[in-house]
Design a protein around this motif. Structure first.
Motif, PDB file in Angstrom:
ATOM      1  N   GLN A  15       1.212  -1.636  -0.304  1.00 47.34           N
ATOM      2  CA  GLN A  15       0.094  -0.531  -0.224  1.00 47.34           C
ATOM      3  C   GLN A  15       0.889   0.609  -0.203  1.00 47.34           C
ATOM      4  O   GLN A  15       0.482   1.911   0.654  1.00 47.34           O
ATOM      5  N   SER A  16       1.813   1.367  -0.610  1.00 45.01           N
ATOM      6  CA  SER A  16       3.369   2.297  -0.638  1.00 45.01           C
ATOM      7  C   SER A  16       2.490   3.519  -1.070  1.00 45.01           C
ATOM      8  O   SER A  16       3.108   4.236  -0.756  1.00 45.01           O
ATOM      9  N   GLU A  17       1.717   3.674  -2.041  1.00 47.58           N
ATOM     10  CA  GLU A  17       0.707   5.201  -2.831  1.00 47.58           C
ATOM     11  C   GLU A  17       0.364   5.604  -1.575  1.00 47.58           C
ATOM     12  O   GLU A  17       0.431   6.907  -1.277  1.00 47.58           O
ATOM     13  N   TRP A  18      -0.539   4.739  -0.645  1.00 45.91           N
ATOM     14  CA  TRP A  18      -1.175   4.898   0.168  1.00 45.91           C
ATOM     15  C   TRP A  18      -0.425   5.348   1.330  1.00 45.91           C
ATOM     16  O   TRP A  18      -0.301   6.865   2.333  1.00 45.91           O
ATOM     17  N   ARG A  19       0.633   5.249   2.244  1.00 47.44           N
ATOM     18  CA  ARG A  19       1.269   5.818   2.830  1.00 47.44           C
ATOM     19  C   ARG A  19       1.842   6.302   2.884  1.00 47.44           C
ATOM     20  O   ARG A  19       2.344   7.438   2.854  1.00 47.44           O
ATOM     21  N   GLU A  20       2.315   6.825   1.024  1.00 46.58           N
ATOM     22  CA  GLU A  20       3.014   8.484   1.211  1.00 46.58           C
ATOM     23  C   GLU A  20       2.703   9.473   0.631  1.00 46.58           C
ATOM     24  O   GLU A  20       3.214   9.994   0.939  1.00 46.58           O
ATOM     25  N   THR A  21       1.126   8.789   0.537  1.00 44.76           N
ATOM     26  CA  THR A  21       0.281  10.466   0.534  1.00 44.76           C
ATOM     27  C   THR A  21      -0.568  10.723   1.243  1.00 44.76           C
ATOM     28  O   THR A  21      -0.580  11.814   1.609  1.00 44.76           O
ATOM     29  N   PHE A  22      -1.386   9.774   1.772  1.00 48.74           N
ATOM     30  CA  PHE A  22      -2.369   9.641   3.441  1.00 48.74           C
ATOM     31  C   PHE A  22      -1.813  10.394   4.577  1.00 48.74           C
ATOM     32  O   PHE A  22      -2.047  10.840   5.082  1.00 48.74           O
ATOM     33  N   ILE A  23      -0.709   9.159   4.968  1.00 50.17           N
ATOM     34  CA  ILE A  23      -0.272   9.317   6.545  1.00 50.17           C
ATOM     35  C   ILE A  23       0.883  10.589   6.309  1.00 50.17           C
ATOM     36  O   ILE A  23       0.325  11.178   7.641  1.00 50.17           O
ATOM     37  N   PRO A  24       1.659  10.974   5.582  1.00 51.44           N
ATOM     38  CA  PRO A  24       1.781  11.591   5.538  1.00 51.44           C
ATOM     39  C   PRO A  24       0.991  13.790   6.436  1.00 51.44           C
ATOM     40  O   PRO A  24       1.904  13.888   6.938  1.00 51.44           O
ATOM     41  N   ASN A  25      -0.032  13.503   5.856  1.00 47.52           N
ATOM     42  CA  ASN A  25      -0.932  14.936   5.907  1.00 47.52           C
ATOM     43  C   ASN A  25      -1.871  14.190   6.798  1.00 47.52           C
ATOM     44  O   ASN A  25      -1.707  15.941   7.436  1.00 47.52           O
ATOM     45  N   LEU A  26      -1.278  13.638   8.016  1.00 45.54           N
ATOM     46  CA  LEU A  26      -2.610  13.813   9.166  1.00 45.54           C
ATOM     47  C   LEU A  26      -2.040  14.294   9.827  1.00 45.54           C
ATOM     48  O   LEU A  26      -0.635  14.756  10.205  1.00 45.54           O
ATOM     49  N   GLY A  27      -3.276  14.947  10.491  1.00 43.32           N
ATOM     50  CA  GLY A  27      -2.675  16.476  11.278  1.00 43.32           C
ATOM     51  C   GLY A  27      -2.056  18.198  11.109  1.00 43.32           C
ATOM     52  O   GLY A  27      -1.837  18.671  11.099  1.00 43.32           O
ATOM     53  N   ARG A  28      -2.067  18.011  10.137  1.00 45.89           N
ATOM     54  CA  ARG A  28      -1.057  19.271   8.295  1.00 45.89           C
ATOM     55  C   ARG A  28      -2.453  19.410   8.392  1.00 45.89           C
ATOM     56  O   ARG A  28      -2.313  21.095   7.028  1.00 45.89           O
ATOM     57  N   GLU A  29      -3.884  19.351   8.145  1.00 46.19           N
ATOM     58  CA  GLU A  29      -4.209  20.286   7.712  1.00 46.19           C
ATOM     59  C   GLU A  29      -5.772  20.296   8.580  1.00 46.19           C
ATOM     60  O   GLU A  29      -5.636  20.202   9.741  1.00 46.19           O
TER      61      GLU A  29
END
Length: 58
Positions: A15-29
């Motif tokens: 699930q590399s695509e989701w791990r690289e795009t979704f997870i790093p944005n948690l808490g930044r928006e």
């Protein structure tokens, strides 16, 4: 996770695509996703979150 040279099948399994795009944005928006559901031909992704009052933190 650097996955540029990883086999595409392994990238999908990890699930590399989701791990690289979704997870790093948690808490930044200003808003956080508490429910997300995406169904494609090859995937069925669901993300569920729980919200608790600050007083419940330990």
């Amino acid at each position: 996770m650097a996955t540029e040279k990883v086999n595409p099948s392994l990238k999908w399994l990890l699930q590399s695509e989701w791990r690289e795009t979704f997870i790093p944005n948690l808490g930044r928006e200003p808003w956080i996703t508490v429910y997300f559901d995406k169904v494609t031909e090859n995937e069925n992704l669901g993300i569920f979150s729980a919200l608790i009052p600050n007083a419940s933190e330990t």
